[in-house]
Design a protein around this motif. Structure first.
Motif: not given
Length: 232
Positions: A61-73, A158-160
């Protein structure tokens, strides 16, 4: 088994590895034990009670983390015409069909690839290169779409994407050591909620068997799975 550093050994000995902690306590422990000279990634690993060899028990699946991962893909958008302008406005790093030949030549300096459906005839043959690296765009992940602006915006926000491996484990980044515990906890909660929603109907018994959090260089800290679901 690789030899661990004294700092790692010291961190590992600073807590009880058999105690499953509440999420915020575990994440606080991870932050306290982080010893690298760079802003380490904070990751979650969960072991699921599924048999990934069965198609009806594959968890993804996918999920948008509310605060991102701290890295800009770094996002590659394979599109053309008006969609190129849309991709540029959304913040894509690389845009256009010319990158197809570059990938064939070995270029892979991107983290996520988005493509429009009409160009999958060009992208499809890249599957043997992109597939094993987890870079192949797919409709299920939302990376094969005509709505390239929205897809790129979500990725940048922040979607992973996650997928269970052959041993029943899931791994995902949920932030950086520099994040406040509260932000890490909210990202972890969003990830686990998505994993719970992705539970296959064919899965029997305990679904979430274990959850741990760790930094890039640090040891894993067990989290109480019941923090996310009463059913385990």
């Amino acid at each position: 088994m690789p030899k661990r550093s004294k700092k790692y050994a010291g961190a590992r000995g600073s807590y009880d590895r058999l105690v499953r902690q509440p999420p915020r306590d575990a994440l606080g422990q991870v932050k306290e034990m982080a010893f690298a000279r760079f802003d380490e990634s904070v990751d979650v690993a969960t072991h699921l009670g599924v048999d990934p060899r069965r198609a009806d028990q594959v968890v993804r699946g996918t999920v948008v983390l509310p605060h991102g991962t701290g890295k800009s893909p770094r996002v590659l958008a394979i599109c053309q015409g008006d969609k190129e302008a849309e991709a540029e406005e959304a913040g894509a790093d690389y845009i256009g069909t010319g990158y197809v030949d570059r990938i064939k030549g070995g270029w892979l300096d991107f983290d996520v690839c988005v493509a429009t459906p009409d160009l999958m005839r060009m992208v499809g043959p890249l599957g043997r290169i992109l597939g094993p690296r987890g870079l192949m765009p797919t409709p299920k992940a939302g990376t094969v779409t005509f709505d390239v602006g929205r897809a790129i915006g979500e990725i940048k926000a922040g979607k992973i994407e996650y997928r269970v491996d052959k041993t029943g484990n899931l791994h995902a980044p949920i932030g950086r050591v520099s994040f406040d515990v509260e932000l890490l906890a909210e990202n972890l909660s969003a990830f686990m909620a998505s994993v719970l929603r992705a539970k296959p109907a064919a899965a029997k018994g305990t679904y979430v068997k274990s959850v741990t959090v760790s930094s890039t260089m640090g040891p894993a800290v067990p989290v109480d799975p019941n923090s996310f679901t009463r059913s385990g």
